[in-house]
Design a protein around this motif. Structure first.
Motif, short mmCIF file in Angstrom:
data_model
loop_
_atom_site.label_atom_id
_atom_site.label_comp_id
_atom_site.label_asym_id
_atom_site.label_seq_id
_atom_site.Cartn_x
_atom_site.Cartn_y
_atom_site.Cartn_z
N ASN A 113 0.84 -1.20 0.00
CA ASN A 113 0.00 0.00 0.00
C ASN A 113 0.87 1.24 0.00
N PHE A 114 0.40 2.28 -0.71
CA PHE A 114 1.07 3.57 -0.61
C PHE A 114 0.59 4.28 0.65
N CYS A 115 -0.69 4.61 0.72
CA CYS A 115 -1.24 5.23 1.92
C CYS A 115 -2.76 5.20 1.82
N ALA A 116 -3.40 4.65 2.85
CA ALA A 116 -4.86 4.48 2.84
C ALA A 116 -5.60 5.68 3.40
N GLY A 117 -4.92 6.82 3.57
CA GLY A 117 -5.59 8.00 4.12
C GLY A 117 -5.55 7.96 5.65
N GLY A 118 -6.44 8.71 6.28
CA GLY A 118 -6.46 8.78 7.75
C GLY A 118 -7.05 7.53 8.37
N ASP A 119 -6.42 7.01 9.43
CA ASP A 119 -7.00 5.85 10.09
C ASP A 119 -8.10 6.30 11.06
N PHE A 120 -8.82 5.31 11.61
CA PHE A 120 -10.02 5.65 12.37
C PHE A 120 -9.71 6.44 13.63
N GLU A 121 -8.68 6.01 14.38
CA GLU A 121 -8.35 6.75 15.61
C GLU A 121 -8.00 8.20 15.30
N PHE A 122 -7.35 8.41 14.15
CA PHE A 122 -7.00 9.77 13.75
C PHE A 122 -8.27 10.56 13.43
N MET A 123 -9.22 9.91 12.76
CA MET A 123 -10.49 10.59 12.48
C MET A 123 -11.22 10.97 13.76
N GLN A 124 -11.08 10.13 14.79
CA GLN A 124 -11.77 10.43 16.04
C GLN A 124 -11.28 11.74 16.66
N GLU A 125 -10.02 12.11 16.38
CA GLU A 125 -9.51 13.36 16.91
C GLU A 125 -10.31 14.55 16.40
N SER A 126 -10.94 14.39 15.24
CA SER A 126 -11.71 15.50 14.68
C SER A 126 -12.94 15.83 15.51
N GLN A 127 -13.31 14.94 16.41
CA GLN A 127 -14.48 15.22 17.25
C GLN A 127 -14.14 16.16 18.40
N ASP A 128 -12.86 16.37 18.64
CA ASP A 128 -12.42 17.33 19.65
C ASP A 128 -12.06 18.64 18.96
N PRO A 129 -12.64 19.77 19.34
CA PRO A 129 -12.37 21.03 18.64
C PRO A 129 -10.89 21.38 18.57
N HIS A 130 -10.15 21.15 19.64
CA HIS A 130 -8.73 21.47 19.63
C HIS A 130 -7.97 20.54 18.69
N GLY A 131 -8.32 19.24 18.73
CA GLY A 131 -7.68 18.30 17.83
C GLY A 131 -7.99 18.60 16.38
#
Length: 265
Positions: free
Chosen positions: A63-81
């Motif tokens: 694989n080259f890169c599958a984009g953002g992983d799920f834990e990383f996406m979860q950071e988007s639920q925090d305004p500061h993250g």
């Protein structure tokens, strides 16, 4: 003093060529927080290497890169993250556009989301015949802010950019070349050798000539994408709090919890 790069972003030396490898093979080289931050640092570090003359960017494994992983996406639920992630995204784009050395992308497998943006931000893109590009931001309720909406129209027609960014459909290797999002399709078994040979060739070109030519060319890109990039990154940040993306993240969390419970029983 340079910051220590995380294991997720590895740099190896082959003469005057530096190979930057996305190193999360067990996760399809999906981007986590450490890799994302490492991608903001690696370009300045390699640029400061007085012996480096060219770069190959690739992924470990198939694989080259599958984009953002799920834990990383979860950071988007925090305004500061959310703020930090998108500012880092802006920094990655800026660092790659201003990076002085020629960069060859060896797209050895799927390049999705941010992974697709990383490939297209390189100077010459070699794509394996089994690989594909895709930017499915919209399918998970996000604006295609960190590269696609800003960069693709600089390489392909606006109609083609709209078609694939608004649907999130995959772009097979031959179509990526015909659209202008890659330079050459290469047999899988030959990809790394061909990318290295090209990088070594670029490394032998007089440094000032190749680097200032790249700078002049990338000035066109910077002027073209600055406005769209600023809007798209801000819009993506806001879309992270929209109901469709929140629902996607919650659904993924529920599926992962179910799978974990099954493994425990």
């Amino acid at each position: 003093m340079s910051t220590q790069l995380p294991d997720e972003v590895q740099v190896t030396s082959h003469g005057a060529v530096r190979i930057i490898t996305l190193n999360r093979g067990e996760h399809r080289n999906a981007v986590n927080a450490k890799m994302h931050h490492g991608l903001t640092e690696v370009w300045r570090q390699v640029a400061a290497d007085p012996d480096a003359r060219a770069v190959v960017l690739t992924g470990v494994g198939s694989n080259f890169c599958a984009g953002g992983d799920f834990e990383f996406m979860q950071e988007s639920q925090d305004p500061h993250g959310r703020w930090r992630v998108m500012e880092e995204g802006r920094q990655i784009i800026t660092e790659m556009l201003r990076f002085p050395l020629p960069v060859v992308a060896a797209v050895n497998g799927p390049a999705v989301g941010l992974g697709c943006s990383l490939a297209v931000l390189c100077d010459i893109v070699l794509i394996a015949d089994s690989a594909h590009l895709a930017d499915p931001h919209v399918l998970v309720g996000l604006v295609a802010g960190d590269g696609g909406a800003a960069m693709w129209p600089a390489h392909t027609s606006m109609l083609r950019a709209k078609e694939f960014l608004l649907t999130g459909d995959r772009i097979c290797a031959p179509d990526a070349v015909s659209m202008g999002l890659a330079n050459h399709v290469v047999p899988d078994a030959e990809l790394q050798d061909r990318a290295m040979a090209l990088a070594q060739r670029l490394a032998q070109v007089p440094a000032r000539a190749v680097q200032d030519t790249k700078r002049a060319l990338n000035m066109h890109l910077e002027q073209a994408i600055t406005g769209p990039m600023n809007f798209a990154i801000a819009a993506e940040r806001y879309s992270m709090a929209d109901a469709p993306h929140v629902a996607f993240v919650e659904a993924q969390a529920a599926r992962r919890a179910e799978r974990a419970q099954v493994r425990e029983t």
